[in-house]
Design a protein around this motif. Structure first.
Motif, PDB file in Angstrom:
ATOM      1  N   LYS A  69     -38.935  35.354 -41.522  1.00 32.36           N
ATOM      2  CA  LYS A  69     -37.540  34.937 -41.611  1.00 32.36           C
ATOM      3  C   LYS A  69     -37.264  33.872 -40.550  1.00 32.36           C
ATOM      4  O   LYS A  69     -37.681  33.982 -39.404  1.00 32.36           O
ATOM      5  CB  LYS A  69     -36.621  36.142 -41.404  1.00 32.36           C
ATOM      6  N   GLY A  70     -36.555  32.809 -40.957  1.00 38.65           N
ATOM      7  CA  GLY A  70     -36.231  31.708 -40.058  1.00 38.65           C
ATOM      8  C   GLY A  70     -37.241  30.594 -40.059  1.00 38.65           C
ATOM      9  O   GLY A  70     -36.993  29.517 -39.494  1.00 38.65           O
ATOM     10  N   ALA A  71     -38.399  30.778 -40.691  1.00 39.80           N
ATOM     11  CA  ALA A  71     -39.424  29.729 -40.729  1.00 39.80           C
ATOM     12  C   ALA A  71     -39.084  28.709 -41.813  1.00 39.80           C
ATOM     13  O   ALA A  71     -38.262  28.955 -42.703  1.00 39.80           O
ATOM     14  CB  ALA A  71     -40.789  30.343 -40.983  1.00 39.80           C
ATOM     15  N   SER A  72     -39.700  27.547 -41.734  1.00 40.11           N
ATOM     16  CA  SER A  72     -39.550  26.527 -42.771  1.00 40.11           C
ATOM     17  C   SER A  72     -40.659  26.691 -43.803  1.00 40.11           C
ATOM     18  O   SER A  72     -41.715  27.262 -43.510  1.00 40.11           O
ATOM     19  CB  SER A  72     -39.608  25.131 -42.158  1.00 40.11           C
ATOM     20  N   PHE A  73     -40.419  26.173 -44.997  1.00 41.07           N
ATOM     21  CA  PHE A  73     -41.377  26.378 -46.094  1.00 41.07           C
ATOM     22  C   PHE A  73     -41.408  25.131 -46.969  1.00 41.07           C
ATOM     23  O   PHE A  73     -40.367  24.549 -47.285  1.00 41.07           O
ATOM     24  CB  PHE A  73     -40.972  27.599 -46.922  1.00 41.07           C
ATOM     25  N   ARG A  74     -42.628  24.718 -47.341  1.00 46.77           N
ATOM     26  CA  ARG A  74     -42.823  23.601 -48.264  1.00 46.77           C
ATOM     27  C   ARG A  74     -43.900  23.989 -49.269  1.00 46.77           C
ATOM     28  O   ARG A  74     -44.911  24.585 -48.915  1.00 46.77           O
ATOM     29  CB  ARG A  74     -43.249  22.329 -47.524  1.00 46.77           C
ATOM     30  N   LYS A  75     -43.666  23.636 -50.524  1.00 55.26           N
ATOM     31  CA  LYS A  75     -44.633  23.953 -51.564  1.00 55.26           C
ATOM     32  C   LYS A  75     -44.683  22.814 -52.569  1.00 55.26           C
ATOM     33  O   LYS A  75     -43.655  22.383 -53.107  1.00 55.26           O
ATOM     34  CB  LYS A  75     -44.259  25.264 -52.265  1.00 55.26           C
ATOM     35  N   ASP A  76     -45.906  22.318 -52.834  1.00 52.94           N
ATOM     36  CA  ASP A  76     -46.096  21.243 -53.809  1.00 52.94           C
ATOM     37  C   ASP A  76     -46.299  21.838 -55.196  1.00 52.94           C
ATOM     38  O   ASP A  76     -47.068  22.798 -55.368  1.00 52.94           O
ATOM     39  CB  ASP A  76     -47.314  20.399 -53.457  1.00 52.94           C
ATOM     40  N   CYS A  77     -45.610  21.263 -56.157  1.00 48.98           N
ATOM     41  CA  CYS A  77     -45.873  21.571 -57.565  1.00 48.98           C
ATOM     42  C   CYS A  77     -46.738  20.441 -58.112  1.00 48.98           C
ATOM     43  O   CYS A  77     -46.325  19.280 -58.114  1.00 48.98           O
ATOM     44  CB  CYS A  77     -44.581  21.688 -58.356  1.00 48.98           C
ATOM     45  N   VAL A  78     -47.937  20.764 -58.548  1.00 47.70           N
ATOM     46  CA  VAL A  78     -48.902  19.763 -59.004  1.00 47.70           C
ATOM     47  C   VAL A  78     -49.083  19.915 -60.508  1.00 47.70           C
ATOM     48  O   VAL A  78     -49.447  20.987 -61.003  1.00 47.70           O
ATOM     49  CB  VAL A  78     -50.254  19.916 -58.276  1.00 47.70           C
ATOM     50  N   VAL A  79     -48.831  18.815 -61.232  1.00 48.75           N
ATOM     51  CA  VAL A  79     -48.939  18.797 -62.690  1.00 48.75           C
ATOM     52  C   VAL A  79     -49.935  17.712 -63.083  1.00 48.75           C
ATOM     53  O   VAL A  79     -49.876  16.593 -62.582  1.00 48.75           O
ATOM     54  CB  VAL A  79     -47.573  18.536 -63.352  1.00 48.75           C
ATOM     55  N   VAL A  80     -50.839  18.062 -63.989  1.00 44.74           N
ATOM     56  CA  VAL A  80     -51.845  17.122 -64.480  1.00 44.74           C
ATOM     57  C   VAL A  80     -51.525  16.803 -65.934  1.00 44.74           C
ATOM     58  O   VAL A  80     -51.307  17.698 -66.755  1.00 44.74           O
ATOM     59  CB  VAL A  80     -53.266  17.710 -64.349  1.00 44.74           C
TER      60      VAL A  80
END
Length: 576
Positions: A250-261
């Motif tokens: 809790k309180g952390a930052s988050f990044r996630k890539d959505c990769v589409v081919v």
């Protein structure tokens, strides 16, 4: 006579004229390398401009920038050279411009390239046909293929002529209708971009080139038969995320890539979006949860689309919430999910720290025991003598037999001084060991061999002293072999042997074979070697001053290898 002169003059003029005509023929009398007919054809209709381009690749034949050459065009049907005598023909570099083309211009034309040393030629065809179609489609057309469900483009075949004329401009027609810039079509120079291609976009497209040449506005065109392929575009694939569950604090930052081919030859009509159970995620970077702009990269067989989900500060509401990445396309809308859950309770403080502390303590103990093995062993022997069994009653009279070669002068004399004076002062005087030293303890008149054998049988250790030269000579080796008991002890390892090296041995191969093997196996105590970390202890006098001045560390190692005078009974199993 005058008549003969006229006849001769006429013959000379006729020969010269024939020679001129021969040089202007399509083949001529010279030997030209013939590349036959070119595969490419040039199309036109009556009343327009036709351009023939020499099919020979000049740069492949010679260095066109440094070699002087000229190009001549010939009409195959008449065999005559094409010149600019007529207003309807212009020769420009490696091209021929025919204005107001008629059916009579159709035929084969030969391009001849001459340099100072070579000649090359190749023929090409100009095809002229009357317009017969009512939908403005030219009789002869080219073919191009585009893919359905994507954005693709058509290329005008007349693009190669745009650098040869002034003020070129291209307009596109489908059938007879002029195509305008809109959401469907876009014109960029000689390219027609077609968006969101469907099967009904197939048909005949005509590109018309308008230009200025010779001060007059001209035009020419060519028709393309466009075929729409509906088989190549495949469904987009979401390769990341694939229904992931991610633990996060809790309180952390988050990044996630959505990769589409997307596997496609054309520009894909695919949009990548992030959404949650509450709806589409915002594109505004100022929002705590937002999606960044989509990036697009080309691969060997299509495109790779990436869009990033960003959460600046994880809250309780974000846990167990499904974030969905979706690829939106005309074919299918595949998705991928990611769910955030809180991390497990931190058990490191309860288990990690104690285990780490024990491991660290174990490493420190092992390290200390390795570095201070000798010191610890001597301390334990002194403080806890009852842990070791006594040497009383083992049938031995002496703790150590002192052996050294007494053959050579110099180093052997130093070894004798060390054996006869220093060792007894330290080991006997300070620590109470009993030593047998040949020459000091033997009875006068006894044979050396008998003394050595008898003394070794009554000693618990054998201390062999040697210097850089005392054991490295044939005489010293003969001395060692003469003492049968010593030689047997070295070879058979029947007695615990300690090597005392009083000087540095720079040529170890000169040592006796048995001594060398023993040194390689168990090492030697080096009295000449001094260690910096023990230098402060060297200042403490051991009560002796000799030519050899071993360090305190050396004496501790000697004591470590001497027999242990314990107090436990012989039946005790405790040993250090």
């Amino acid at each position: 006579m005058g008549q003969l002169s006229l006849i001769f003059l006429a013959a000379v003029l006729w020969a010269a004229e024939c020679a001129v005509i021969a040089t202007k023929g399509p083949l001529g009398n010279e030997s030209c390398v013939d590349y036959k007919e070119a595969f490419e054809r040039f199309f036109s209709i009556p009343g327009e401009v036709a351009i023939l381009q020499c099919p020979l690749d000049l740069n492949a034949l010679f260095n066109a920038t440094e070699t002087a050459y000229n190009i001549t065009w010939y009409e195959e049907r008449t065999g005559s050279e094409i010149t600019e005598l007529e207003q309807s023909v212009i020769l420009q570099k490696n091209q021929v411009f025919f204005f107001n083309v008629s059916m009579q211009h159709q035929g084969k034309y030969t391009c001849v390239v001459r340099t100072e040393r070579a000649c090359y030629k190749q023929a090409t065809w100009l095809m002229v046909n009357e317009m017969t179609s009512e939908n403005c489609v030219r009789p002869l057309t080219g073919h191009q293929q585009i893919d359905a469900h994507v954005n693709d483009l058509l290329s005008c075949p007349l693009r190669r002529y745009m650098k040869s004329v002034d003020s070129p401009s291209i307009q596109w027609y489908k059938n007879c209708e002029l195509l305008q810039e809109d959401e469907k079509f876009a014109r960029i120079k000689d390219i027609l971009h077609i968006r969101n291609i469907h099967l009904d976009d197939a048909g005949f497209y005509t590109c018309k080139l308008t230009f200025r040449l010779g001060g007059v506005i001209r035009e020419m065109g060519e028709t393309i038969e466009c075929v729409v392929d509906d088989s190549y575009l495949r469904k987009p694939q979401v390769i990341d995320p694939v229904n992931e569950i991610i633990k996060i604090e809790k309180g952390a930052s988050f990044r996630k890539d959505c990769v589409v081919v997307v596997r496609s030859t054309g520009i894909p009509m695919v949009e990548v979006i992030w959404k949650s159970e509450e709806g589409l995620i915002s594109n505004l970077r100022s929002h705590r949860i937002h999606q960044e702009p989509m990036t697009e990269g080309q691969t060997d067989d299509g495109y790779r689309l990436v869009r990033t989900l960003s959460v600046s500060n994880i809250t309780e509401d974000d846990f167990y919430l499904n974030f969905t990445c979706q690829a939106v396309s005309p074919r299918e809308n595949p998705t991928g999910h990611v769910t955030l859950i809180p991390v497990d309770p931190d058990l490191f403080l309860f288990l990690g720290l104690p285990l780490g502390s024990v491991a660290l303590l174990f490493v420190l103990v092992v390290l200390l025991c390795t570095l201070f093995k000798v010191e610890l062993a001597l301390w334990v022997r002194t403080v806890f003598p009852f842990l070791y069994k006594t040497t009383d009653g083992d049938g031995k009279q002496f703790d150590a037999y002192i052996a050294y070669p007494r053959v050579l002068e110099g180093s052997s004399e130093k070894a004798e001084i060390f054996a006869m004076s220093t060792l007894p002062q330290v080991l006997e005087g300070q620590y109470g060991y009993k030593l047998f030293i040949l020459g000091r303890d033997g009875l006068p008149g006894e044979a050396v061999v008998d003394v050595v054998q008898d003394a070794l049988s009554r000693c618990r250790r054998l201390l062999l002293l040697y210097t850089a030269s005392s054991l490295c000579s044939p005489e010293a080796q003969e001395w060692a072999e003469q003492q049968t008991g010593l030689y047997r002890a070295l070879l058979e390892n029947s007695l615990s042997i300690v090597l005392l090296e009083l000087e540095e041995i720079r040529e170890p191969l000169r040592l006796p074979h048995s001594v060398r093997l023993l040194k390689e196996k168990q090492g030697a105590l080096q009295a000449w070697k001094r260690r910096k970390r023990w230098a402060f202890m060297d200042r403490k006098s051991e009560g002796h001053m000799t030519t050899f001045n071993p360090s305190a560390r050396f004496w501790r190692e000697v004591r470590y290898h001497m027999p242990i005078r314990g107090k436990a009974k012989a039946t005790s199993l405790f040993r250090f």
